[in-house]
Design a protein around this motif. Structure first.
Motif, PDB file in Angstrom:
ATOM      1  N   LEU A 233       8.550  -5.246  35.494  1.00 52.84           N
ATOM      2  CA  LEU A 233       7.593  -4.418  34.768  1.00 52.84           C
ATOM      3  C   LEU A 233       6.288  -5.169  34.544  1.00 52.84           C
ATOM      4  N   LEU A 234       6.386  -6.452  34.247  1.00 53.14           N
ATOM      5  CA  LEU A 234       5.179  -7.245  34.029  1.00 53.14           C
ATOM      6  C   LEU A 234       4.332  -7.348  35.296  1.00 53.14           C
ATOM      7  N   GLU A 235       4.980  -7.446  36.444  1.00 50.72           N
ATOM      8  CA  GLU A 235       4.258  -7.550  37.711  1.00 50.72           C
ATOM      9  C   GLU A 235       3.376  -6.342  37.963  1.00 50.72           C
ATOM     10  N   GLN A 236       3.784  -5.189  37.445  1.00 53.03           N
ATOM     11  CA  GLN A 236       3.069  -3.943  37.702  1.00 53.03           C
ATOM     12  C   GLN A 236       2.103  -3.571  36.585  1.00 53.03           C
ATOM     13  N   ALA A 237       2.038  -4.380  35.537  1.00 51.39           N
ATOM     14  CA  ALA A 237       1.314  -3.998  34.324  1.00 51.39           C
ATOM     15  C   ALA A 237      -0.068  -4.623  34.249  1.00 51.39           C
ATOM     16  N   GLY A 238      -0.976  -3.902  33.577  1.00 56.17           N
ATOM     17  CA  GLY A 238      -2.276  -4.442  33.245  1.00 56.17           C
ATOM     18  C   GLY A 238      -2.181  -5.352  32.037  1.00 56.17           C
ATOM     19  N   PRO A 239      -3.280  -6.009  31.648  1.00 60.45           N
ATOM     20  CA  PRO A 239      -3.232  -7.027  30.593  1.00 60.45           C
ATOM     21  C   PRO A 239      -2.667  -6.538  29.261  1.00 60.45           C
ATOM     22  N   ILE A 240      -3.128  -5.390  28.763  1.00 63.81           N
ATOM     23  CA  ILE A 240      -2.675  -4.934  27.450  1.00 63.81           C
ATOM     24  C   ILE A 240      -1.222  -4.490  27.513  1.00 63.81           C
ATOM     25  N   ARG A 241      -0.840  -3.843  28.595  1.00 63.35           N
ATOM     26  CA  ARG A 241       0.565  -3.468  28.728  1.00 63.35           C
ATOM     27  C   ARG A 241       1.447  -4.706  28.821  1.00 63.35           C
ATOM     28  N   ARG A 242       0.966  -5.742  29.491  1.00 63.79           N
ATOM     29  CA  ARG A 242       1.728  -6.990  29.552  1.00 63.79           C
ATOM     30  C   ARG A 242       1.954  -7.530  28.141  1.00 63.79           C
ATOM     31  N   GLN A 243       0.917  -7.492  27.316  1.00 61.12           N
ATOM     32  CA  GLN A 243       1.086  -7.940  25.936  1.00 61.12           C
ATOM     33  C   GLN A 243       2.131  -7.093  25.231  1.00 61.12           C
ATOM     34  N   MET A 244       2.071  -5.769  25.401  1.00 66.06           N
ATOM     35  CA  MET A 244       3.022  -4.887  24.724  1.00 66.06           C
ATOM     36  C   MET A 244       4.448  -5.130  25.199  1.00 66.06           C
ATOM     37  N   LEU A 245       4.606  -5.611  26.439  1.00 66.22           N
ATOM     38  CA  LEU A 245       5.928  -5.903  26.980  1.00 66.22           C
ATOM     39  C   LEU A 245       6.433  -7.299  26.602  1.00 66.22           C
ATOM     40  N   GLY A 246       5.612  -8.037  25.855  1.00 69.09           N
ATOM     41  CA  GLY A 246       6.080  -9.323  25.335  1.00 69.09           C
ATOM     42  C   GLY A 246       5.601 -10.540  26.090  1.00 69.09           C
ATOM     43  N   ASP A 247       4.625 -10.382  26.977  1.00 74.71           N
ATOM     44  CA  ASP A 247       4.147 -11.514  27.754  1.00 74.71           C
ATOM     45  C   ASP A 247       3.374 -12.496  26.864  1.00 74.71           C
ATOM     46  N   GLY A 248       3.344 -13.750  27.282  1.00 76.91           N
ATOM     47  CA  GLY A 248       2.600 -14.774  26.558  1.00 76.91           C
ATOM     48  C   GLY A 248       2.495 -16.032  27.390  1.00 76.91           C
ATOM     49  N   THR A 249       1.598 -16.924  27.017  1.00 69.49           N
ATOM     50  CA  THR A 249       1.375 -18.143  27.796  1.00 69.49           C
ATOM     51  C   THR A 249       2.253 -19.301  27.344  1.00 69.49           C
ATOM     52  N   SER A 250       2.727 -19.254  26.096  1.00 70.41           N
ATOM     53  CA  SER A 250       3.560 -20.346  25.574  1.00 70.41           C
ATOM     54  C   SER A 250       4.277 -19.855  24.334  1.00 70.41           C
ATOM     55  N   CYS A 251       5.273 -20.593  23.902  1.00 73.71           N
ATOM     56  CA  CYS A 251       5.981 -20.231  22.672  1.00 73.71           C
ATOM     57  C   CYS A 251       5.040 -20.263  21.474  1.00 73.71           C
ATOM     58  N   ASN A 252       4.204 -21.287  21.399  1.00 72.08           N
ATOM     59  CA  ASN A 252       3.284 -21.392  20.281  1.00 72.08           C
ATOM     60  C   ASN A 252       2.271 -20.256  20.278  1.00 72.08           C
ATOM     61  N   GLY A 253       2.005 -19.677  21.471  1.00 67.32           N
ATOM     62  CA  GLY A 253       1.042 -18.588  21.575  1.00 67.32           C
ATOM     63  C   GLY A 253       1.446 -17.333  20.830  1.00 67.32           C
ATOM     64  N   TYR A 254       2.732 -17.232  20.481  1.00 70.30           N
ATOM     65  CA  TYR A 254       3.156 -16.087  19.691  1.00 70.30           C
ATOM     66  C   TYR A 254       2.768 -16.255  18.223  1.00 70.30           C
TER      67      TYR A 254
END
Length: 275
Positions: A233-254
């Motif tokens: 799902l993340l591969e097919q998603a735009g930036p904001i949708r990626r955020q809504m799906l839980g994407d992040g750059t690091s654990c601390n980034g949450y």
């Protein structure tokens, strides 16, 4: 996101209603054609679960369904609804939970037995100090006609989201004082604070109840679903949708997000909105 979604932003009246009562009803959130298409997919999934052995006399509670059809995925960052979600919770958010419920007619006589009243989030309600914080909310999209009671309606106690306890009758009969059924038409979205005392009810009608729930919370809250196909799902998603799906750059980034962690914040800045 399309900037046209900003016309659906949270109004001050809606904010006041949600803050005071713990819930908000948004009529016509889904167009009739959306309701029809989603209903077909819910029916397909329900039939599949029946074939796999689900008991047809019981409600089907099915999580992690957004992978099952693009219609469900499109509601993750739905332009008519997400602006109200970030209007309540802010921009450091994601979708941590989804569940679909199909409640067939119970075939049982109507009774006064109290329902299963609760607040969402399980152990969080026992392990946090009082008063409990909001943390998250859910948006329920209703696909069936629940404009009258006794159809398995979602019940709530308005204004109860600031109460850590909900007194129930000692004999287990009847509902808490002030409890009401949520009676809405197909296509309605109902927002509710996770702390709002609520309950499912038996379906004493001949209409099958169908509803899908999307839970949004802060990014530092753990996901409640397995999200078995999230990488695809993340591969097919735009930036904001990626955020809504839980994407992040690091654990601390949450906890301390960078610009890359929260594209919603950057998009809001681009629209000239305060963040």
């Amino acid at each position: 996101m399309d900037a046209a979604c900003l016309q659906y932003g949270l109004t001050e009246e809606e904010r006041r209603t949600f803050n005071e009562t713990g819930y908000l009803i948004v009529e016509n959130a889904l167009a009739p054609e959306q309701v029809a298409a989603m209903t077909r997919e819910v029916d397909r999934i329900y039939e599949q679960k029946l074939n796999e052995g689900h008991d047809a006399s019981k409600a089907m509670f099915y999580t992690d369904f957004i992978k099952d059809h693009p219609l469900f995925l499109d509601l993750v960052d739905y332009g008519k609804i997400l602006p109200k979600v970030w209007g309540i919770l802010g921009w450091n958010i994601y979708m941590y939970h989804t569940h679909m419920i199909v409640t067939p007619p119970s075939g049982q006589a109507k009774s006064d037995k109290s329902f299963g009243w609760h607040q969402d989030s399980g152990r969080a309600n026992r392990e946090m100090e009082s008063p409990r914080p909001r943390l998250s909310l859910k948006v329920a999209y209703f696909l069936s006609d629940l404009s009258v009671p006794d159809r398995g309606n979602f019940w709530i106690v308005p204004n109860s989201h600031l109460q850590d306890t909900m007194p129930l009758s000692a004999d287990g009969q009847g509902q808490p004082a002030g409890a009401i059924p949520v009676c809405v038409k197909p296509g309605t979205a109902v927002f509710f604070d996770r702390r709002l005392w609520h309950a499912a009810s038996p379906n004493w009608s001949d209409v099958t109840r169908k509803v899908v729930f999307y839970g949004y919370g802060y990014r530092w809250i753990r996901r409640k679903d397995d999200m078995t196909m999230v990488d695809r799902l993340l591969e097919q998603a735009g930036p904001i949708r990626r955020q809504m799906l839980g994407d992040g750059t690091s654990c601390n980034g949450y906890y301390t997000p960078t610009d890359e962690d929260v594209p919603l914040r950057e998009w809001l800045k681009e629209q000239g909105l305060p963040v």
